[in-house]
Design a protein around this motif. Structure first.
Motif, PDB file in Angstrom:
ATOM      1  N   HIS A   1       0.811  -1.217   0.000  1.00  0.00           N
ATOM      2  CA  HIS A   1       0.000   0.000   0.000  1.00  0.00           C
ATOM      3  C   HIS A   1       0.846   1.268   0.000  1.00  0.00           C
ATOM      4  O   HIS A   1       0.405   2.312   0.454  1.00  0.00           O
ATOM      5  N   ARG A   2       2.056   1.188  -0.473  1.00  0.00           N
ATOM      6  CA  ARG A   2       2.960   2.338  -0.495  1.00  0.00           C
ATOM      7  C   ARG A   2       2.928   2.985  -1.876  1.00  0.00           C
ATOM      8  O   ARG A   2       3.823   2.793  -2.685  1.00  0.00           O
ATOM      9  N   HIS A   3       1.899   3.747  -2.131  1.00  0.00           N
ATOM     10  CA  HIS A   3       1.728   4.396  -3.433  1.00  0.00           C
ATOM     11  C   HIS A   3       1.867   5.902  -3.255  1.00  0.00           C
ATOM     12  O   HIS A   3       0.944   6.572  -2.814  1.00  0.00           O
ATOM     13  N   PHE A   4       3.033   6.404  -3.567  1.00  0.00           N
ATOM     14  CA  PHE A   4       3.320   7.827  -3.429  1.00  0.00           C
ATOM     15  C   PHE A   4       3.874   8.347  -4.747  1.00  0.00           C
ATOM     16  O   PHE A   4       4.591   7.632  -5.455  1.00  0.00           O
ATOM     17  N   TYR A   5       3.573   9.577  -5.073  1.00  0.00           N
ATOM     18  CA  TYR A   5       4.046  10.198  -6.302  1.00  0.00           C
ATOM     19  C   TYR A   5       4.659  11.553  -5.972  1.00  0.00           C
ATOM     20  O   TYR A   5       4.245  12.212  -5.023  1.00  0.00           O
ATOM     21  N   GLU A   6       5.608  11.945  -6.753  1.00  0.00           N
ATOM     22  CA  GLU A   6       6.281  13.217  -6.555  1.00  0.00           C
ATOM     23  C   GLU A   6       5.690  14.258  -7.496  1.00  0.00           C
ATOM     24  O   GLU A   6       5.350  13.943  -8.631  1.00  0.00           O
ATOM     25  N   VAL A   7       5.575  15.469  -7.019  1.00  0.00           N
ATOM     26  CA  VAL A   7       5.157  16.589  -7.858  1.00  0.00           C
ATOM     27  C   VAL A   7       6.348  17.527  -7.955  1.00  0.00           C
ATOM     28  O   VAL A   7       6.857  18.004  -6.943  1.00  0.00           O
ATOM     29  N   ILE A   8       6.812  17.751  -9.174  1.00  0.00           N
ATOM     30  CA  ILE A   8       7.962  18.625  -9.398  1.00  0.00           C
ATOM     31  C   ILE A   8       7.488  19.796 -10.247  1.00  0.00           C
ATOM     32  O   ILE A   8       7.064  19.605 -11.385  1.00  0.00           O
TER      33      ILE A   8
ATOM     34  N   SER B   1      17.896  16.438  -8.158  1.00  0.00           N
ATOM     35  CA  SER B   1      17.937  15.512  -9.293  1.00  0.00           C
ATOM     36  C   SER B   1      17.083  14.303  -8.947  1.00  0.00           C
ATOM     37  O   SER B   1      17.183  13.746  -7.848  1.00  0.00           O
ATOM     38  N   TYR B   2      16.243  13.909  -9.883  1.00  0.00           N
ATOM     39  CA  TYR B   2      15.269  12.853  -9.636  1.00  0.00           C
ATOM     40  C   TYR B   2      15.288  11.864 -10.796  1.00  0.00           C
ATOM     41  O   TYR B   2      15.317  12.263 -11.953  1.00  0.00           O
TER      42      TYR B   2
ATOM     43  N   LEU C   1      14.957   7.670  -7.346  1.00  0.00           N
ATOM     44  CA  LEU C   1      16.201   8.168  -6.766  1.00  0.00           C
ATOM     45  C   LEU C   1      16.148   9.681  -6.658  1.00  0.00           C
ATOM     46  O   LEU C   1      15.775  10.365  -7.613  1.00  0.00           O
ATOM     47  N   LEU C   2      16.520  10.200  -5.514  1.00  0.00           N
ATOM     48  CA  LEU C   2      16.705  11.635  -5.324  1.00  0.00           C
ATOM     49  C   LEU C   2      18.163  11.854  -4.973  1.00  0.00           C
ATOM     50  O   LEU C   2      18.687  11.218  -4.054  1.00  0.00           O
ATOM     51  N   LEU C   3      18.835  12.716  -5.719  1.00  0.00           N
ATOM     52  CA  LEU C   3      20.207  13.078  -5.417  1.00  0.00           C
ATOM     53  C   LEU C   3      20.184  14.509  -4.906  1.00  0.00           C
ATOM     54  O   LEU C   3      19.955  15.456  -5.669  1.00  0.00           O
ATOM     55  N   ARG C   4      20.371  14.648  -3.603  1.00  0.00           N
ATOM     56  CA  ARG C   4      20.288  15.953  -2.951  1.00  0.00           C
ATOM     57  C   ARG C   4      21.696  16.523  -2.813  1.00  0.00           C
ATOM     58  O   ARG C   4      22.542  15.938  -2.150  1.00  0.00           O
ATOM     59  N   THR C   5      21.921  17.649  -3.449  1.00  0.00           N
ATOM     60  CA  THR C   5      23.245  18.264  -3.454  1.00  0.00           C
ATOM     61  C   THR C   5      23.351  19.303  -2.333  1.00  0.00           C
ATOM     62  O   THR C   5      22.418  20.043  -2.059  1.00  0.00           O
ATOM     63  N   HIS C   6      24.524  19.323  -1.710  1.00  0.00           N
ATOM     64  CA  HIS C   6      24.839  20.268  -0.642  1.00  0.00           C
ATOM     65  C   HIS C   6      26.223  20.837  -0.943  1.00  0.00           C
ATOM     66  O   HIS C   6      27.170  20.082  -1.162  1.00  0.00           O
TER      67      HIS C   6
END
Length: 160
Positions: free
Chosen positions: A30-37, A45-46, A126-131
């Protein structure tokens, strides 16, 4: 808002830690999630890695999803580092300490892997979060990093 097949959809924003807790609180099926960009706004980066698997016909049964994930992360990280180095201010040598008494900026990449594959479908986001370091240092001498989402990329929103 009604989604496909009449199922309700809910939209929310939150910090990554809260989303992670919410996802983990749901049963695996039941893990149905979507991203809004939002187009035109800075973002991380996604990558949406998906392919069908059919064990009967053998479709994609030999594809190693872990290796695919590793290769995408490595390639994307290389591009992010290269782009970051090209944007360094004038006066930095390109590697190591800067020429004008400061340290060269540094980039850290935090990788978040959301796995939602099933028996018949491989699916990872995948999310690549830059710092980026800002030249200032923490009390212990470590560089201080700030979030540095991407903006203005000619590649944003394109399928690779």
């Amino acid at each position: 808002v009604a989604g496909a097949h009449g199922a309700p959809k809910r939209y929310f924003t939150s910090k990554v830690e809260a989303i992670h807790r919410l996802i983990c609180s749901k049963p695996a099926g039941h893990r149905h999630f979507y991203e809004v960009i939002d187009q035109g706004l800075p973002c991380w980066s996604y990558f949406d890695l998906e392919y069908d698997v059919d064990t009967t016909s053998g479709l994609n049964s030999q594809v190693d999803g872990n290796e695919l994930t590793r290769r995408i992360i490595d390639a994307a990280s290389d591009v992010l580092r290269e782009s970051f180095e090209m944007s360094w201010p004038a006066g930095f040598s390109g590697r190591g300490p800067g020429r004008e008494g400061g340290d060269a900026p540094q980039l850290r990449i935090e990788v978040l892997v959301l796995d939602s594959h099933r028996t018949n479908k491989f699916s990872r986001h995948l999310l690549l979060r830059t710092h980026a370091s800002q030249g200032s240092r923490e009390e212990g001498g470590e560089p201080r990093f700030r979030a540095a989402p991407l903006s203005g990329s000619e590649h944003a929103g394109r399928v690779a």
